[in-house]
Structures are given as structure tokens and as C-alpha cells.
Design an enzyme around this catalytic site. Structure first.
Site, mmCIF file in Angstrom:
data_model
loop_
_atom_site.group_PDB
_atom_site.id
_atom_site.type_symbol
_atom_site.label_atom_id
_atom_site.label_comp_id
_atom_site.label_asym_id
_atom_site.label_seq_id
_atom_site.Cartn_x
_atom_site.Cartn_y
_atom_site.Cartn_z
ATOM 1 N N GLU A 217 0.892 -1.229 -0.129
ATOM 2 C CA GLU A 217 -0.005 0.143 0.001
ATOM 3 C C GLU A 217 0.675 1.168 0.014
ATOM 4 O OE1 GLU A 217 -2.306 -0.752 3.534
ATOM 5 O OE2 GLU A 217 -0.887 0.371 4.919
ATOM 6 N N ARG B 236 -10.536 -7.242 20.662
ATOM 7 C CA ARG B 236 -10.352 -7.544 21.687
ATOM 8 C C ARG B 236 -10.555 -6.323 22.715
ATOM 9 N NH1 ARG B 236 -5.238 -5.270 22.249
ATOM 10 N NH2 ARG B 236 -3.916 -5.580 20.622
#
Length: 498
Positions: free
Chosen positions: A200, A292
Site C-alpha cells: 500500500e 479484543r
């Protein structure tokens, strides 16, 4: 309803989860390695089970031992905390297969977002802004060169699995591309067992801003605003704050809605974090999702008044979220310093030893989440973070001043810590003005600044020398005497005795 939770973690996060469980009338079970037998979290739990030797791959990472401990103690749920098995899809599935509740997302959600390529594909389908690049693994060097011509240089070669800066290489020119890919693949294979990489455009020194989300199993999902996490070393965060000092209300809302879209892209349930890169024009790009509870969840709790662990448990019990997006507001400002057993004067290398003195700060707006006590050894086997120091204030300036006071009051002897670095960082004009990005440490920090930046050091040295002069009138102060006083003061600052 959940009646007993086994906490599959250690240290401060284990204690933090257990305290909320106790507030809710829920019993807790600690699992611990042989190295952690005398840790506070083991004593705090209602029950405790030793699951193996100190190395985590023989204890905290062994799924079968943890589930066996849950079954043996009659626990009906498992909370993974963060780190260790918290983002392991196989663990989530194994907990469910054992008839227990996993206080976290489904294995499907973890697996989808655990692959950076899979996460990009899922988020892109929901219109979330992406850094220009690939959303498929690179298959050949020839393909990489074709993509690079479109993306442009510099670019970033990045491992699909894992995180923490492993398997990443910045490529500035075409001649570096093949070597960059080979090195990233090799490191990724070694660290994660998966050598898939993608490419990217490299966003140089962006801000790292993340959005806390909370979702239930009834189709509800909200964002709990943002956290600024740009002060990092080796892609690991050191200082986090909420809210960010740079976002406008419009950008904040847009990022929040994008984060909710990412959560819906993987049918998310529970607490999670969507991370973005933000450039100097406040354009933002999806980075990844952490499936999480985050280390820095505390600052979000401070500005929202919510207990995120309690909300996790309630979602796992099947309750809908008790609030909607319009019910949520930002209250004041919070900043967190990770107090790590690291030596900032030596490239932040981890330090070990014994906490010969350990006294935490107190006072208005101060919170300390820790898992150690005076006299405890700092083991080599686990993450070097020993505590999280959080300050809240009605304004950002007041939060900074409170955190500085707390750093000065925090007494740690026996190991090197990041406390002196925190004090230095909070005093920097770039930090004070909110004009910083992920390049903050390499741009501004050098080890000697830890001991030379405080204007009061020469004054204090002079006062101490004058005291010596008054006690011994016949003695003549020398350059060496002044140097020793200054050196001694610097050493006190270095070891936390200041």
C-alpha cells in the site's frame, strides 16, 4: 447469567477484569505460570490454577490447559484479556465447543479481522476509506512492480498476519522493491507462520487514531469516540489520550460511523477497536481492527463513564446494549502513560530486576492499573509493561498537568522505566500543542534530553552545592563537585527518585 469467569491472562489486566467481576457478584478463577505464583492477581482471584512453567508457550498459550482449568473449577465463561490468546480464533472456537462462553467476539469475526488482507476486503465492501494499494497477497515480483507503478513510491510492504511492526518494510525506489518483499516475507513467515504480504502507499508520519466500538448480538453497535495513539516506539504505543486534540466533530462522526461499518462487516459482538491512519489534512484510512479489549481502554472509560469490561460481560450474557449512540458524550480529557520496564536512554530496551521500591501516585483524577507490588521480580518471559498511569481532567491541559504530577510522585527503584520519558514528552511544545504524529519520538527524542531538558536542574544543583558550602565553610566548591551534584540529580530522575 455468568456465575464464574476464568481469566486467561496475567498481571494488571487480570486484576482489572477480576475487580469488575467482583463488583458484578461474579466469582473468578486465575490461571498462572510457575513464575507468577506469588503475583497479586493470583491472590485476588477466588480460585487459582497453575498451568505450567514460566514460558508462555508452556502455560498462557496452551489452549487445552486453560479450558481444562475452566472445566475443573466450574467456570462458565472465559475472558482472554489482551495479548496471549485474545485474538486467537481457534481459542474462541474451542471455548464455545467446550460449552463455555467466550467474553469476546466469535471465531469468525476474529479470523476475518485477523488477516489484514481479509480485513481490508471486508471493510472495503462497506465503503470504508482505504490507503491505495492491494487487497490480495502479492504473487510475484513482476506483479509487485506493476502495482507499484499505480500506487507510487514510497510504499509499504506489509505482512497480512500479525502486527507489532513485524513483517513491514518501507520501499522508497523500485530498486528496493524485490529485497523489501523478500525480507518482509521472511520475517512474516518466522513470526506468524504465514508469508503473505500486500502493498500500500506509505503514509509518512501519519497520526494513529483508533475508534472504540461496542456491539451486541441484537444488531446494535455504537462507537465510544476516539483515542490518539501516535506516540510510539517500534510501532508500540507509549502514550494514549482521548479525545484526540486534532479531530473536528464532523471527522470524529465520520470515523465513528466507518468503525461501526467495519464491525458490521464481520458480524462483530463485544468490545473492539478499529484503527486508522490520519494525514495532516484529516483524511483517514482503515488500518486494522483489534478484536479484543485494548491496553488503552482506560482513557475511553474515563471520558465516557463506562466500564468496558462490564459491558463485555453483559454482551456475553446476551443483554442488548443499554444505550444508543445519541446517549453518549465526551466528558473531559484523559491521558495514559504505559509504565514499562524499559530503558528509554538505551533505545527502550526491556529491563529486568526487582521492584525494590514501588509506590503509586494518588490524588484527584489519577488512576493506576497495575499488577505488581513492592519486592516483586520483573520476569523476562512477558511483556515489560508493569502499570498504566492515567490522568483525567476537565480539559486537556489539566489532564497533562495531573499526569506530570503523578509521574513525579510515582516511586520505582530497582529497574529502569518509561516514567522519565513520559515527563519529557508531556513537556514538549509539539505535544502540548497537539502538533505531533507517529514520527514524534524519532523527530524530537534523544536519550540525553531526559536529563537535560528540565530548566530547574542547574538551579537545584546550585542549591545543593550551596548547602554543602554552608555545612563545610572551609571547603572550596570545584567544577567536579558541581558535576557530581548534577550527575546525581540526573541519576535520581533516571531511576524514578524525583
Amino acid at each position: 447469567m455468568i456465575h464464574k469467569i476464568l481469566v486467561a491472562n496475567r498481571g494488571e489486566i487480570a486484576l482489572r477484569i477480576m475487580r469488575t467481576a467482583r463488583d458484578m457478584g461474579i466469582k473468578t478463577v486465575a490461571v498462572f505460570s510457575e513464575a507468577d505464583r506469588n503475583m497479586p492477581f493470583v491472590r485476588y482471584a477466588d480460585e487459582a490454577v497453575c498451568i505450567g512453567p514460566a514460558p508462555s508457550n508452556q502455560s498462557y498459550l496452551v489452549i487445552e490447559k486453560i479450558i481444562a482449568a475452566a472445566v475443573a473449577t466450574g467456570a462458565d465463561a472465559i475472558h482472554p484479556g489482551y495479548g496471549f490468546l485474545s485474538e486467537n480464533a481457534d481459542f474462541s472456537q474451542a471455548v464455545s465447543d467446550a460449552g463455555l462462553r467466550f467474553i469476546g467476539p466469535s471465531a469468525y469475526s476474529i479470523r476475518t479481522m485477523g488477516s489484514k488482507i481479509g480485513a481490508k476486503q471486508a471493510a472495503k465492501a462497506f465503503g470504508v476509506p482505504m490507503v491505495p494499494g492491494t487487497d490480495q497477497p502479492i504473487q510475484s515480483i513482476e506483479e509487485a512492480h506493476r502495482i507499484a507503478e499505480i500506487t507510487g513510491y514510497p510504499l509499504l510492504v506489509k505482512a497480512s498476519a500479525g502486527g507489532g511492526g513485524k513483517g513491514m518494510r518501507v520501499v522508497d525506489v523500485p530498486e528496493q522493491l524485490e529485497e523489501g518483499i523478500r525480507m518482509a516475507q521472511s520475517e512474516a513467515a518466522s513470526a506468524f507462520g504465514n508469508d503473505d504480504v500486500f502493498m500500500e502507499r506509505y503514509v509518512a508520519n501519519p497520526k494513529h487514531i483508533e475508534i472504540q466500538i461496542l456491539a451486541d448480538d441484537h444488531g446494535n453497535c455504537v462507537y465510544l469516540f476516539e483515542r490518539e495513539c501516535s506516540v510510539q516506539r517500534r510501532h508500540q504505543k507509549l502514550i494514549e489520550e482521548a479525545p484526540s486534540s486534532c479531530l473536528t466533530p464532523a471527522v470524529r462522526q465520520a470515523m465513528g460511523e466507518s468503525a461501526v461499518a467495519v464491525a458490521k462487516a464481520c458480524n462483530y459482538s463485544g468490545a473492539g477497536t478499529v484503527e486508522f491512519l490520519v494525514d495532516d489534512a484529516l483524511n483517514y484510512y482503515f488500518l486494522e481492527m483489534n478484536t479484543r479489549l485494548q491496553v488503552e481502554h482506560c482513557v475511553t472509560e474515563e471520558i465516557t463513564g463506562l466500564d468496558l469490561v462490564q459491558e463485555q460481560i453483559r454482551v456475553a450474557e446476551g443483554h442488548p446494549l443499554p444505550f444508543k449512540q445519541e446517549d453518549l458524550t465526551i466528558r473531559g480529557h484523559a491521558i495514559e502513560l504505559r509504565v514499562c520496564a524499559e530503558d528509554p536512554a538505551n533505545n527502550f530496551l526491556p529491563d529486568t530486576g526487582t521492584l525494590e521500591r514501588y509506590q503509586t501516585p494518588k490524588g484527584p483524577g489519577i488512576r493506576v492499573d497495575d499488577g505488581y507490588e513492592e519486592g516483586a521480580p520483573i520476569p523476562i518471559y512477558y511483556d515489560p509493561m508493569i502499570a498504566k498511569l492515567i490522568a483525567w481532567g476537565p480539559t486537556r491541559e489539566q489532564a497533562i498537568e495531573r499526569l506530570l504530577r503523578a509521574i513525579e510522585e510515582y516511586q520505582i527503584q530497582g529497574i529502569q522505566t518509561t516514567l522519565p520519558f513520559g515527563a519529557w514528552a508531556l513537556r514538549q511544545p509539539a505535544f502540548r500543542e497537539g502538533q505531533f504524529d507517529t514520527g514524534f519520538i524519532p523527530k524530537y527524542f534523544t536519550p540525553e534530553k531526559l536529563y537535560d531538558e528540565a530548566a530547574d536542574v542547574p538551579e537545584i544543583a546550585a542549591l545543593l552545592a550551596a548547602h554543602v558550602w554552608n555545612q563545610q565553610p572551609a571547603a572550596q566548591p570545584t567544577v567536579q563537585a558541581f558535576a557530581e551534584v548534577r550527575s546525581g540529580w540526573a541519576q535520581r530522575r533516571k531511576t524514578g527518585q524525583w
